[in-house]
Design a protein around this motif. Sequence first.
Motif, PDB file in Angstrom:
ATOM      1  N   GLN A  53       0.894  -1.233  -0.037  1.00  0.00           N
ATOM      2  CA  GLN A  53       0.156   0.014   0.219  1.00  0.00           C
ATOM      3  C   GLN A  53       1.016   1.138  -0.252  1.00  0.00           C
ATOM      4  OE1 GLN A  53      -3.011  -0.311   3.036  1.00  0.00           O
ATOM      5  NE2 GLN A  53      -3.575   2.079   2.909  1.00  0.00           N
TER       6      GLN A  53
ATOM      7  N   THR B  20       1.377  -5.358   2.736  1.00  0.00           N
ATOM      8  CA  THR B  20       0.142  -5.938   3.500  1.00  0.00           C
ATOM      9  C   THR B  20       0.203  -7.008   4.355  1.00  0.00           C
ATOM     10  OG1 THR B  20      -0.283  -7.172   1.549  1.00  0.00           O
ATOM     11  CG2 THR B  20      -1.505  -5.182   1.544  1.00  0.00           C
TER      12      THR B  20
ATOM     13  N   TYR C   5      -5.554   7.059   8.030  1.00  0.00           N
ATOM     14  CA  TYR C   5      -6.149   5.735   8.330  1.00  0.00           C
ATOM     15  C   TYR C   5      -6.973   5.153   6.903  1.00  0.00           C
ATOM     16  CZ  TYR C   5      -4.850   7.162  12.990  1.00  0.00           C
ATOM     17  OH  TYR C   5      -4.302   7.328  13.988  1.00  0.00           O
TER      18      TYR C   5
ATOM     19  N   THR D 162      -8.205   3.195   3.801  1.00  0.00           N
ATOM     20  CA  THR D 162      -8.071   1.609   3.414  1.00  0.00           C
ATOM     21  C   THR D 162      -7.966   1.505   1.709  1.00  0.00           C
ATOM     22  OG1 THR D 162     -10.309   1.611   3.624  1.00  0.00           O
ATOM     23  CG2 THR D 162      -9.328   0.881   5.662  1.00  0.00           C
TER      24      THR D 162
ATOM     25  N   ASP E 290      -9.879  -8.325  12.965  1.00  0.00           N
ATOM     26  CA  ASP E 290     -10.417  -7.229  12.435  1.00  0.00           C
ATOM     27  C   ASP E 290     -11.979  -7.204  12.336  1.00  0.00           C
ATOM     28  OD1 ASP E 290      -7.954  -6.014  11.921  1.00  0.00           O
ATOM     29  OD2 ASP E 290      -7.731  -6.614   9.652  1.00  0.00           O
TER      30      ASP E 290
END
Length: 2048
Positions: free
Chosen positions: A34, A48, A75, A77, A1050
């Motif tokens: 990322q 990741t 933050y 995604t 998660d």
Amino acid sequence: MWTPTEEEKYGVVICSFRGSVPQGLVLEIGETVQILEKCEGWYRGVSTKKPNVKGIFPANYIHLKKAIVSNRGQYETVVPLEDSIVTEVTATLQEWASLWKQLYVKHKVDLFYKLRHVMNELIDLRRQLLSGHLTQDQVREVKRHITVRLDWGNEHLGLDLVPRKDFEVVDSDQISVSDLYKMHLSSRQSVQQSTSQVDTMRPRHGESCRMPVPHHFFFSLKSFTYNTIGEDTDVFFSLYDMREGKQISERFLVRLNKNGGPRNPEKIERMCALFTDLSSKDMKRDLYIVAHVIRIGRMLLNDSKKGPAHLHYRRPYGCAVLSILDVLQSLTELKEEKDFVLKVYTCNNESEWTQIHENIIRKSSTKYSAPSASHGLIISLQLFRGDMEQIRRENPMIFSRGLAITRKLGFPDVIMPGDIRNDLYLTLEKGDFERGGKSVQKNIEVTMYVLYADGEILKDCISLGSGEPNRSSYHSFVLYHSNSPRWGEIIKLPIPIDRFRGSHLRFEFRHCSTKDKGEKKLFGFAFSPLMRDDGTTLSDDIHELYVYKCDENSTFNNHALYLGLPCCKEDYNGCPNIPSSLIFQRSTKESFFISTQLSSTKLTQNVDLLALLKWKAFPDRIMDILGRLRHVSGEEIVKFLQDILDTLFVILDDNTEKYGLLVFQSLVFIINLLRDIKYFHFRPVMDTYIQKHFAGALAYKELIRCLKWYMDCSAELIRQDHIQEAMRALEYLFKFIVQSRILYSRATCGMEEEQFRSSIQELFQSIRFVLSLDSRNSETLLFTQAALLNSFPTIFDELLQMFTVQEVAEFVRGTLGSMPSTVHIGQSMDVVKLQSIARTVDSRLFSFSESRRILLPVVLHHIHLHLRQQKELLICSGILGSIFSIVKTSSLEADVMEEVEMMVESLLDVLLQTLLTIMSKSHAQEAGEYVSCLLSLLRQMCDTHYQHLLDNFQSKDELKEFLLKIFCVFRNLMKMSVFPRDWMVMRLLTSNIIVTTVQYLSSALHKNFTDTDFDFKVWNSYFSLAVLFINQPSLQLEIITSAKRKKILDKYGDMRVMMAYELFSMWQNLGEHKIHFIPGMIGPFLGVTLVPQPEVRNIMIPIFHDMMDWEQRKNGNFKQVEAELIDKLDSMVSEGKGDESYRELFSLLLLEKVEQETWRETGISFVTSVTRLMERLLDYRDCMKGEEAENKKIGCTVNLMNFYKSEINKEEMYIRYIHKLCDMHLQAENYTEAAFTLLLYCELLQWEDRPLREFLHYPSQTEWQRKEGLCRKIIHYFNKGKSWEFGIPLCRELACQYESLYDYQSLSWIRKMEASYYDNIIEQQRLEPEFFRVGFYGRKFPFFLRNKEYVCRGHDYERLEAFQQRMLSEFPQAVAMQHPNHPDDAILQCDAQYLQIYAVTPIPDYVDVLQMDRVPDRVKSFYRVNNVRKFRYDRPFHKGPKDKENEFKSLWIERTTLTLTHSLPGISRWFEVERRELVEVSPLENAIQVVENKNQELRALISQYQHKQVHGNINLLSMCLNGVIDAAVNGGIARYQEAFFDKDYISKHPGDAEKIAQLKELMQEQVHVLGVGLAVHEKFVHPEMRPLHKKLIDQFQMMRASLYHEFPGLDKLSPACSGTSTPRGNVLASHSPMSPENIKMTHRHSPMNLMGTGRHSSSSLSSHASSEAGNMVMMGDSSMGEAPEDLYHHMQLAYHNPRYQGSVTNVSVLSSSQASPSSSSLSSTHSAPSQMITSAPSSTRGSPSLPDKYRHAREMMLLLPTHRDRPSSAMYPAAILENGQPPNFQRALFQQVVGACKPCSDPNLSMAEKAVPAAPSSWSLDSGAQEAQPFLSALMGPILAPPVPPRSLLHGHYSLHFDAFHHPLGDAPPALPARTLRKSPLHPIPASPTSPQSGLDGSNSTLSGSASSGVSSLSESNFGHSSEAPPRTDTMDSMPSQAWNGDEDLEPPYLPVHYSLSESAVLDSIKSQPCRSHSAPGCVIPQDPMDPPALPPKPYHPRLPALEHDEGMLLREEAERPRGLHRKASLPPGSAKEEQARMAWEHGRGEQ
């Protein structure tokens, strides 16, 4: 400048990056990243895999991918924008990769290769998906393949099952639990299907599964190989059904030229066809592919005269067949074309041509023949399944090859609407014709034309077969000379529909002459119209046509001329008045037959159907016509469906009253016809008709009326078939009604709406009436109701077109409510009713929330009733699943809340009850369905629902019952594993729902059942549930992969922690009621704390403090908590729970809490005790689960067992571990230890009759019985362990008990047992074990070993080196310490493992037994090494200045005594050292001990001979005397005299006067003893040994003379010692002690052992401080100094000890110092350690030359046996018996010389008989004497050598063995090459523990190989070769010499000398031989396998000339005689070798 990225957010690493720059992020190829920021060709971001680690990486290493970014910023995604299945494949392949490699490691090779194949396929399929070049259908197919492979791999690797919908992974949050469960089930089934057949075709989604799948054969003709026809051919292929004897397909025609190729060049490689529309039923028929070959050419093939060349006839040639059934299996498996060869056969008789294929199939071989082997058709076949469109789509290539579609005759099983077809199949059957005056029969050819009504020939309306164009005429083949030909040819006539009416067929018959011009002469014709006058087509039948005569001149121009004539018999009957004057006359004797079959969607052959369609022509017949419609075939009806329906509604409109019911019935018939699977696909045609073509606007009234009438009649009528049919047709009847009303409404603008509504209302009342009838007594009514209920849900959609949702819902509710409850109807009706409800729930109506509000109560009511009675559970669960699915997908929150409320009230309780019932019966599938329903319901519930639920309970009892039920269901859910292990998604969701529900319910529990209403049962149920929940395997996140763990955390978080907090808070809420759960919940809570989750442990461990506190308050102590915690801890840790961190945390948390309490002392003590127990339990578990060595396991168990006994006093656990320990001992064959272990339990029992419960493997019995059984078992184990002395007291104890009970039978048995044990003690040989001290240093050792020292009892034959290797293999991480010093703190506290190992000497307790003279040595042997608690080892060192002349003056001994916690042997082979004592022994004390020990030994030995305990062999005494006398002469006692009787010494040590006097006394005593010994020797000595005896006396006089000045009075010798002719020198004695420079520690068999008269002897005056720690393996440097060791070695060497010949100190002394020369004697029995053997030639080891008077070396040398490889470490007992020497003794002794022993398992074989070759030793100082050693020690007892560590020796370290024959030869070495240790052919093998032991002392002393000079006394006459000796096959004689002697060069430079016994002596010895076995002693120096460095030591006395002279002499002798061979035990006494030896002996004597 780093800038945030906008587009570049996600990428894949395409090249690994090592992160070699500052802040570089290490990336592996294939990882995803990322990206956060970018800067000049670099990115900054995270992998990741490790999202917490940020770093930089090069931009060109990353392949960017599109991604969706949400929540941009810190933050954000990022989700890649790619097909989810691609993402899944990527992740799965990464997960598989590591597991795949593990398969190879675990040897699962088959799966390894399969998985590799599947992974490659997945990579390829993923590539295809990513390419973007696939059509939607192809993408769908690729996804299907991918999911099949993913699921297959996951299952085989034991990974989780992935639930899918349409190949996509489903999100469990988006669907109901019921749906999720079903998806898991379907995924599981698809996996199982794919496992059996990975690519099975599944029905496509959206297709009806009821649809039959058609089959198609793809056929291709590759070639026709033939070489004899030479003409064009037509080959016809068709499918033939053998069972029915008919062709079922059209024909496929291939036209070939005379070369076998296609006649049309364009057809090359394109001769293929597709045989279509074969049903599954067809595939089961006995089908064949039949090929008929028709040639086109002359009449006769091989006769050129028959017929002119220009005329070509079609003539039959041959036929070939292939069975489809035979090849179907291979075609089904194979997904591609497969080739076959069809052999062509010709017909023997043309008249049978039509049957040739049947004859070939039946194998009627007389009727056909094969013209040539090369005739054959090569074809290929391939099977396809599916509809034509699909085949065309999936296989475009085959359709591009000019494929001929070859259809089935008639219609396929499924007639597709729009499939227009109009084919008439005509078969030319046969004809019968007149001869017509001919002498021979005719050759008849038929020509056929299709003519239209106007006489025009229709073009292209005849097809001979698919694959070729149509034609206008047809010519049949010609049968030669046949007036009754049979053709059987099928011709297809594809006539256009508009030309069909009025057309006819004309057949012309010609005779084909083979004479003249060969013209074809017309002689007749026949015809047939295609349609009858009534409009029907020619029927499917055989038709006989009239043949009319004509000739060539006849003309057919006017077809009317013959069309008026009758064509057949039926036609003739129709028109009888035909004038006879017509041009064509019928030939009455001739006939012609054809058959027809119509396959048409437009034409009918049915008169009734035609009449209906033309009803207006017959108005009076309408009733009849409508009635006959039922008899028309379905095919005809569906072909004309639209026309028929139009006709019916027109008739209805015409006269409703009259025809209404009949039309209704016809309509019902047609509707039900479409329910048939064959016509199912015509339903869309019906739907289309209703929507677009139906025009009956008034029909609805009549249809409703008829339907209602039917309903109302159902109560009265007996036969209700028609009513049931109407019920089944309900769906389409309502479609017609509704559509009709819509049409009417449109036409009239909504008139009569109210009437319509009321009629529908009335109809529903009738429906309710039918359903409410009691059908229990009427089966017909039952069927009517069932039909109605089945069809009822199908009308909802139609009603919704006319009514609102609420109105329809009310209709439905009323109808469903009208059904009687389940109690009042039968079982089958129950099912139908529920199925109807299920279809209602699945209907569109139910998806509206308005209708659900109305319908749900009635649906729930019915389900509730069924669940209460436990009926039809599967259907109910399906309905519930559908309801939950709809509720989950509904969006209106308010409505859903209300519905859920409804379901909770109606279902929750009954669901729980149902689940408990199902779970008790273990019905897995039903349980799964209902669990998913319950979970769905609980998941839908929110706070309000729970609040209402709990408020609605009328009493606390109801609430309690509910809580108990739901907790019980949850517990069962976790215990029973309702969902398989790999349903991870389902299991996690279940856990999430449970933990949420428990959080809601716990408040109710606390509120209602805590204070006054405390209820233990509910609380206990709650705690049990919480404990089970936390321990669930699916929640143990530590054991799963990190990626999966992250995903779970998660989504759900760690649910164990959530439940632990809940559990803790509930515990705190209990208050004073906590005491109820002590000790019950201790075990479960302990299990929770052992879960490896730190937070759970932190939460739960303090509860134990709480428990202790509450019990302390109540009872004043916490004994219950303590007892339970200890009990449970043991079982749980052994199950694998808990770890070191848990132990630390447990101790830390509880100590912290306990510190603040008033009872802190007991608390701290308890916590400490539990912590220590945990340490031991963890050690025990680690030992048990690993491949740990037996010792470690035993040590661990002993440690734990003692802890249970001594520290926490848990008797039951103690006894359990006693038995575990016993089992381990038995497994390791430690029988003595097993007996001692079991004795611990036995001692806990009393001789009482108290009953004992069943325990472990013991039955319930009295204490007396159990103790008796134990005693017997223990005695048995002592017997197996040969520890009879320990078994005897138990025998006595048992005997005492038996005597007291007068049980004389048992008493007799036990007394006999005791007696047998005494016999065994005397008779059986036992080995004396070695003892080793082991120190375990460092924190890495298990707790029970850490920083402790132990003494271990070695195994049989185990020496130091073997023991050390064993210890190092048990602790592979450990490092062996190379010094004996106590380690410092740095080593004790370091995180490593250090082992310190050396041998120690036992100090026996039973000294008085050992000192008794007459006690047999086998008895003494036991007491020397058993019940020993003290051990010691000695270390020599120098104090003060070292005297180079006499090192004994300053040589001290450091003696360490170790005291153990228990005596050995005991319950373990090793015990911890309890105490160490260290003393120093002065040189004088040492000398006293040495001389004293030697005196004791001499006295014992002489006593044995005096009392005749030893018979027939004096050798032992000879050697012993020789050793003492020779050593004394050559410096032994002399050295002591020099050292201690010196005036200087006496003046410097005035305090030693007493000790000096003591030493003098001992020396005097020794002279006296020697005198007695020589007298005894004189008495027994053999005549041939006299020279030795004389030599001994001579030397004794010298010894006495040397002591004369010190001790006057010694001249008064015993008479035995007088005599003058004594040999002049001691050949085998050395001059002075050799410096023991390199010895660091003394041997444990040291003479320094004060008690060890028998065991620890030494040479007469050598230092008794033998190297106790010599067994310590060291690699030290020379830091310890040279002097002490040198002198100490002199002490060792000063005396010979015949009993310890070969005693080797196992010191691996590898210091860097070189051997310092010394003048001490080299004749010591205690020569240097065997580790010091070197291969340096003896020339490098110079020794002082001897005076001439000792030069009888040759005499001694020639006494020595042939040089052989030195035997290695083993133990050899003396073979002395009370009654003489055994006859095998010669062999045994001989064997000792030539090799070592192999394991001796058979007690009846001597050790020699079991000998195996040993490793050759290096050539050392004792080269000669070493070989003699076995002879010398033959009868002196068992001799053990400690093991040799395999360490390479540094320079100058060599074995100071006996070097007797070097000195007499001068100082030159023998001319032998140095022997290397690596050449050993075999490694030494230890002897068996069953070997018999010495009759004298049984000492374990090792054989050093240094023989005393007494070897010269060893006359071989004692073991001469007797011819009576039994033959041997297993001795060395049967071995190849190479196995014994590694190198030919190793032959010694001297000859063996053989003295023979007299024959009678041998015979006597044989007679007196008892049956017991005797192991022969041998040299037992273990060899170092490493080559020692060959650096020579320092020269000592370089006086070599004399030695060289002698050596030269020896070499000459060697040259003059042949090389010595191995001696055989059975050589005759007078053998040549003996002669040679005797001559050599005489020669040697002469030299002297």
